[in-house]
Design an enzyme around this catalytic site. Sequence first.
Site, PDB file in Angstrom:
ATOM      1  CG  ASN A   1     -14.729   3.856  -6.833  1.00 24.70           C
ATOM      2  OD1 ASN A   1     -14.710   2.487  -6.254  1.00 24.70           O
ATOM      3  ND2 ASN A   1     -14.970   3.783  -8.212  1.00 24.70           N
TER       4      ASN A   1
ATOM      5  CE  LYS B   1      -4.412   0.883   0.355  1.00 22.90           C
ATOM      6  NZ  LYS B   1      -5.778   0.136  -0.057  1.00 22.90           N
TER       7      LYS B   1
HETATM    8  N1  GLU Z   1      -7.548   0.246  -2.842  1.00 20.43           N
HETATM    9  C1  GLU Z   1      -8.091  -0.767  -3.025  1.00 20.43           C
HETATM   10  C2  GLU Z   1      -8.288  -1.827  -1.541  1.00 20.43           C
HETATM   11  O1  GLU Z   1      -8.024  -1.219  -0.978  1.00 20.43           O
HETATM   12  C3  GLU Z   1      -8.012  -1.569  -4.570  1.00 20.43           C
HETATM   13  C4  GLU Z   1      -6.427  -2.132  -4.473  1.00 20.43           C
HETATM   14  C5  GLU Z   1      -6.123  -2.435  -5.815  1.00 20.43           C
HETATM   15  O2  GLU Z   1      -6.709  -2.484  -6.758  1.00 20.43           O
HETATM   16  O3  GLU Z   1      -4.726  -2.854  -5.896  1.00 20.43           O
HETATM   17  O4  GLU Z   1      -8.568  -2.819  -1.849  1.00 20.43           O
END
Ligand code: GLU
Length: 418
Positions: free
Chosen positions: A229, A115
């Site tokens: 979103n 992340k």
């Molecule tokens: N930010 C999204 C999550 O927390 C998607 C992450 C991604 O698509 O790699 O799952």
Amino acid sequence: MAEKIMPFSTNRMNNPFQNALSQLARANAVKPFSSEFMARLHQPNREVHISIPVKMDDGTLKIFEGYRVQYNNARGPYKGGIRYHQDTEINEVKALAFWMALKCAVANIPMGGGKGGITVDPKQLTKTELESLSRGWVKLMAPLIGPEVDVPAPDVNTTPEIMGWMVDEYSKITGDKTNATFTGKPLEIGGSEGRGAATGLGGFFSFKAIQEKLGLPASCTVAIQGFGNVGSNAAESFVADGHKVIAISNSKGGVVNENGLDIKALTEYYKTNGKVMDFPGAKNITNAELLELSCDVLVPGAFENQITDQNAKNVKAKLVLELANGPTTPEADDILYSRGIPVIPDILANAGGVTVSTFEWMQNLANEHWTEAEVNEKLKKIMESETNIIYNRSKELNTDLRRTAFIVALERIEQATK
Ligand code: GLU
């Protein structure tokens, strides 16, 4: 009287990484894993801090703090979004990276967990400044990411447009032409059909898979915290299936109408006004009040630490569907479990986003373009089957869905580690 504005609580008393480790310990107490494996999972493989210089429109130079945590890659390249938020800090990014590793294992996609983030309120930046900041993150991170190494994506406040700038910057620096280093891109540059709606839709598929088993009615009342979103796409999916969305909020506050909100009209209203409060025909409520409404399904779809030991006893929903990451603290989990309120945990409920991100990455590497129907069909299959696996296993283990999802994920990660 002026409306009291209640933002989402961003209570740092509950360090999200401590919560994540506590969830790990609680799962390990139900089904113990080796101490070596547990020790390995207590910290990320790599934690990167960067300082991003941005020339602001007024000519001054400002430095922003950025991060990437590469937590675990036993099952595949690090995968996970980049968050832009004024409260984003390293403990949050670490927790989110850890949850990504588990989430990808729960969805059984060939990815590890990572992340990223930048401490910034993007609403305070002009478009030029935002682009320069986003390209700046890539300039400093380029040596450490790539299609087989680490594949970032959108998260809170990061959009397909931002992914477009990032993938462009990455290809300028490295010459990479696959566009597979970032997912959640605009369609014209290799984005996937269905990626925008995927997190909300995936959560809905997960709910659908066990709706009947949980004894929920055919038409449910739904309250959703967050109208970004995730929240907006979830609302649309529920309404399309004949459910009634009775409450919605964003960071400024929310609205409720027990007879159901007109989501299309609310979406238009939100676009024009930047808030959902004062929507005609609905009553204003705070974010805290939304969590305590009488409804069948409560969807926290915004930030961490929303359902805590302070308010879990007041939750009246029959099911909590976690579309945000980390919205329920471990203490609140215990209270909800003892009250017989199941929680479909984040690492399962919101796995639709990263699942379709992975489809995007696969399409980029194979130079393919799948139709929206194909994407949604594959997503549905994964969400249904993994939700059923976790639901059935929770009965065998006689524990909650979060501990079970952790156990299933840990077994898969351990297998890959061996
Ligand atoms: N930010 C999204 C999550 O927390 C998607 C992450 C991604 O698509 O790699 O799952």
